[in-house]
Design an enzyme around this catalytic site. Structure first.
Site, mmCIF file in Angstrom:
data_model
loop_
_atom_site.group_PDB
_atom_site.id
_atom_site.type_symbol
_atom_site.label_atom_id
_atom_site.label_comp_id
_atom_site.label_asym_id
_atom_site.label_seq_id
_atom_site.Cartn_x
_atom_site.Cartn_y
_atom_site.Cartn_z
ATOM 1 N N GLY A 188 4.057 14.685 10.381
ATOM 2 C CA GLY A 188 5.065 13.649 10.592
ATOM 3 C C GLY A 188 6.445 14.192 10.924
ATOM 4 N N THR A 244 -1.697 5.948 5.913
ATOM 5 C CA THR A 244 -1.944 7.346 5.536
ATOM 6 C C THR A 244 -1.476 7.618 4.114
ATOM 7 O OG1 THR A 244 -1.559 9.647 6.229
ATOM 8 C CG2 THR A 244 0.319 8.174 6.340
ATOM 9 N N THR A 281 -4.118 10.355 9.625
ATOM 10 C CA THR A 281 -3.678 8.958 9.605
ATOM 11 C C THR A 281 -4.660 8.153 10.412
ATOM 12 O OG1 THR A 281 -1.348 9.591 9.550
ATOM 13 C CG2 THR A 281 -1.842 7.391 10.410
ATOM 14 N N SER A 329 -7.700 11.414 3.264
ATOM 15 C CA SER A 329 -6.348 11.475 3.816
ATOM 16 C C SER A 329 -5.733 10.108 4.061
ATOM 17 C CB SER A 329 -6.362 12.269 5.123
ATOM 18 O OG SER A 329 -7.266 11.673 6.022
ATOM 19 N N THR A 360 -0.630 10.764 14.945
ATOM 20 C CA THR A 360 -1.138 11.404 13.740
ATOM 21 C C THR A 360 -0.767 12.878 13.843
ATOM 22 O OG1 THR A 360 -3.092 11.861 12.374
ATOM 23 C CG2 THR A 360 -3.466 11.711 14.750
ATOM 24 N N GLY A 361 -0.748 13.546 12.698
ATOM 25 C CA GLY A 361 -0.322 14.941 12.691
ATOM 26 C C GLY A 361 0.872 15.105 11.773
ATOM 27 N N ARG A 399 8.717 11.972 -0.266
ATOM 28 C CA ARG A 399 8.662 12.277 1.176
ATOM 29 C C ARG A 399 8.013 11.110 1.934
ATOM 30 N NH1 ARG A 399 4.344 12.706 5.229
ATOM 31 N NH2 ARG A 399 4.947 14.254 6.743
ATOM 32 N N VAL A 400 8.638 10.698 3.006
ATOM 33 C CA VAL A 400 8.052 9.692 3.888
ATOM 34 C C VAL A 400 7.855 10.341 5.247
ATOM 35 C CG1 VAL A 400 8.474 7.500 5.084
ATOM 36 C CG2 VAL A 400 9.048 7.722 2.657
ATOM 37 N N GLY A 401 6.680 10.123 5.836
ATOM 38 C CA GLY A 401 6.391 10.724 7.134
ATOM 39 C C GLY A 401 6.667 9.760 8.275
ATOM 40 N N ASP A 402 6.052 10.052 9.396
ATOM 41 C CA ASP A 402 6.260 9.235 10.594
ATOM 42 C C ASP A 402 5.562 7.878 10.519
ATOM 43 O OD1 ASP A 402 3.817 10.823 10.630
ATOM 44 O OD2 ASP A 402 3.440 9.937 12.600
HETATM 45 N N1 ASP Z 1 1.407 11.738 10.159
HETATM 46 C C1 ASP Z 1 1.039 11.786 8.764
HETATM 47 C C2 ASP Z 1 2.224 12.220 7.963
HETATM 48 O O1 ASP Z 1 2.886 13.188 8.345
HETATM 49 C C3 ASP Z 1 -0.117 12.660 8.485
HETATM 50 C C4 ASP Z 1 -1.178 12.773 9.566
HETATM 51 O O2 ASP Z 1 -1.344 11.898 10.376
HETATM 52 O O3 ASP Z 1 -1.866 13.804 9.632
HETATM 53 O O4 ASP Z 1 2.487 11.655 6.941
#
Ligand code: ASP
Length: 284
Positions: A198, A162, A144, A44, A195-196, A172-175
């Site tokens: 985004g 991540t 992450t 990941s 993490t999680g 796509r861009v996450g947090d």
């Molecule tokens: N936060 C990351 C994202 O959404 C993924 C993760 O941390 O699980 O890109």
């Protein structure tokens, strides 16, 4: 120092070694995260991370240094083995703070960050554009590495990296690479990382929120929990958010919270490096 997930223990170890060897707090952050990228832990983080819906990885990372509020970030970068080093190159050598996609790759290559050939991605991109959606777009599987460091001088730094949510749409861009969402460092108060999923963090500037709660005087543990409660209160999904926060304050106090799962992370002090688990927050 504090880092997300059980692989955070490895990140802490490498960061600590770097500090012991005389490296700076930023060197420590980069070194700890590079090790997780190198291992592409649990698929990941890093180049062996989760592919997007078209079948190839696009990586996100950022880094911040407390003194001077310096920061660098890369998003949607392809074929770069150490996105955290690309983010650091942006912080150290660029007049901008964030680079994306092709430009981020070009900049990383210019600064000697290790890369792989992205030509094999071309056929996958072409198929995707042609509408051949062979990949499983499930959004499942993501993690992450976020790592926060307080050095012996009492200065803070942090970083995260991540491959983002598995099966994400190309682009796509996450947090994670968004300052204030996946990471925030405020040298007066403390630092936070996330993490999680985004999408459920970046709509609330999650890490900034945690830091602001600490600024109001909350312990990092209370600040992480309060951020989860606030997001759950505002969000139509309630607590079913799949989000987790870690935090470290200027005094070296730390905390973590998760919306709807048990959340393991690692904390390292001069006394040792341990995996700690918090249960999900109790919904209010
Ligand atoms: N936060 C990351 C994202 O959404 C993924 C993760 O941390 O699980 O890109």
């Amino acid at each position: 120092m504090i880092a997300t997930w059980p692989f955070g223990k490895i990140a802490n170890e490498h960061a600590f070694e770097k500090l012991r060897a005389g490296g700076s707090r930023v060197d420590a952050v980069e070194s700890g995260i590079r090790e997780i990228e190198r291992r592409s832990s649990d698929g990941s983080v890093g180049i062996e991370g989760r592919p997007n819906a078209a079948g190839y990885p696009q990586l996100d990372a950022c880094i911040m240094d407390g003194p001077g509020q310096r920061a660098g970030s890369v998003a949607g970068v392809e074929g770069i083995v150490h996105p955290i080093s690309a983010a650091r190159a942006v912080m150290d050598h660029c007049r901008h703070v964030m680079l994306v996609g092709e430009g981020a790759r070009w900049f990383a290559l210019e600064h000697g960050v290790e890369s792989i050939d992205t030509e094999p991605y071309d056929a996958l991109k072409a198929k995707w554009v042609a509408g051949e959606r062979s990949s499983d777009i499930d959004g499942r599987g993501h993690d992450t590495v976020a790592l926060l460091v307080l050095d012996a001088d009492g200065e803070l730094a942090g970083g995260c990296s991540t491959s983002g949510a598995g099966g994400k749409l190309p682009g796509r861009v996450g947090d994670s690479p968004i300052l204030g969402s996946g990471l925030y460092v405020d040298n007066e108060v403390g630092a936070a990382g996330a993490t999680g999923l985004g999408e459920n963090i970046m709509r609330y500037c999650g890490s900034f929120l945690v830091v602001e709660y600490m600024r109001q005087g909350m312990h990092p543990q209370a600040a992480c929990e309060e951020a989860v409660h606030r997001i759950a209160r505002l969000d139509p999904k309630g607590y079913e958010l799949s989000i987790c926060f870690i935090a470290l304050d200027k005094q070296g106090r730390w905390g973590a919270a998760a919306s709807n799962q048990r959340f393991p992370f690692a904390v390292a002090t001069a006394a040792g490096n341990e995996i700690v688990r918090v249960p999900r927050v109790q919904p209010r």
